[in-house]
Write a protein that holds these residues in place. Sequence first.
Motif, short mmCIF file in Angstrom:
data_model
loop_
_atom_site.label_atom_id
_atom_site.label_comp_id
_atom_site.label_asym_id
_atom_site.label_seq_id
_atom_site.Cartn_x
_atom_site.Cartn_y
_atom_site.Cartn_z
N UNK A 19 0.84 -1.20 0.00
CA UNK A 19 0.00 0.00 0.00
C UNK A 19 0.87 1.25 0.00
N UNK A 20 0.29 2.36 -0.42
CA UNK A 20 1.03 3.61 -0.56
C UNK A 20 1.53 4.09 0.80
N UNK A 21 2.83 4.32 0.88
CA UNK A 21 3.44 4.75 2.13
C UNK A 21 3.03 6.20 2.46
N UNK A 22 2.90 6.53 3.75
CA UNK A 22 2.46 7.88 4.14
C UNK A 22 3.33 9.00 3.57
N UNK A 23 4.64 8.84 3.60
CA UNK A 23 5.52 9.90 3.11
C UNK A 23 5.34 10.15 1.63
N UNK A 24 5.21 9.08 0.87
CA UNK A 24 5.01 9.20 -0.58
C UNK A 24 3.63 9.79 -0.86
N UNK A 25 2.63 9.34 -0.11
CA UNK A 25 1.27 9.85 -0.28
C UNK A 25 1.23 11.36 -0.05
N UNK A 26 1.93 11.81 0.96
CA UNK A 26 1.95 13.25 1.26
C UNK A 26 2.61 14.03 0.11
N UNK A 27 3.70 13.51 -0.41
CA UNK A 27 4.41 14.17 -1.50
C UNK A 27 3.57 14.22 -2.78
N UNK A 28 2.71 13.22 -2.96
CA UNK A 28 1.90 13.13 -4.19
C UNK A 28 0.50 13.71 -4.02
N UNK A 29 0.16 14.13 -2.81
CA UNK A 29 -1.18 14.65 -2.57
C UNK A 29 -2.24 13.57 -2.60
N UNK A 30 -1.87 12.36 -2.18
CA UNK A 30 -2.79 11.22 -2.20
C UNK A 30 -3.02 10.71 -0.78
N UNK A 31 -3.94 9.80 -0.63
CA UNK A 31 -4.27 9.23 0.66
C UNK A 31 -3.34 8.06 0.96
N UNK A 32 -2.77 8.05 2.13
CA UNK A 32 -1.90 6.94 2.53
C UNK A 32 -2.70 5.65 2.62
#
Length: 290
Positions: free
Chosen positions: A63-76
């Motif tokens: 699943x999408x990691x929190x740090x990457x989600x934040x950088x991409x503007x997506x939900x972790x």
Amino acid sequence: GHLNTYIYKRLTGVWATDPTNASMTGMYETVTGKGWSEEICGTFGIPMEKLPPIMEAGTVAGNLKPKVAEACGLKAGIPVALGGNDAATAQVGAGNTKSGEILNISGSSEMVSILSDTPKVNDKYYLRCSATPGLWQIFAITASGFALDWFREEFYKDMDARTFFDKEMPDVIAHNLNTTEVGFLPYIAGDRQSLEPKRGAFTGLTLQATRKDFLAAIFLGIHQPIQETIALAEEFLTLNKTIKLTGGMVDDAFLQIKHKLFPGYEFTVKPDCPVLGNVVLALEGLKRAK
């Protein structure tokens, strides 16, 4: 792994690849599907513990990691499906899932991918895994749009790109394919299937040859490996006589070349096949994950 292996690791923290990409590395037991090849890895000193686990394309392995989600503007925590090789996913997007079905990709490269239930090896084509379990891909690839862009930029400096593609190309296809005496060896970008480096070349030159003859020769030459691969597959497979066609080079004029060079076959245009194939595989992966 390949680029999508690296991207998947960055997105999810999971190290993984699928059979289509694994077989493209040359380190996979493509014919048997038994996994990474101990013989090949041992021969070249490749530590097998460095190689990623192999999972079916579309598998939700992380699943999408929190740090990457934040950088991409997506939900972790968004499920992330594992991708596959572009030609393999394009087959799925074209709706090809049976032995003998053919996909022709005409873009920056000219490629044919034929699904086969028989893993017959030949040094004149690639044999790689498909995205459909139990089937393999027989395929060949050569320069297409790359060769045309090079020729246009070097020999049509007096003509803008729109005029070249909208007027010159259709005119050459309509009037010069049957008359050109110039030949073209389509290795201007090399040949992935050859251990010896290959170069492109024009042959049959005379003082009467025009740039239209050269352009016609390119159109014919880039299709030669495709013709040869289909002919080889016909020797042991029953091929579907409708070839699915996708890619940025596809238009009415380019279709004329296909009909001339592949008598007995019909063509059905299917846009955006790689993207659609990944969507199908991702949806199937999500179903399996539930």
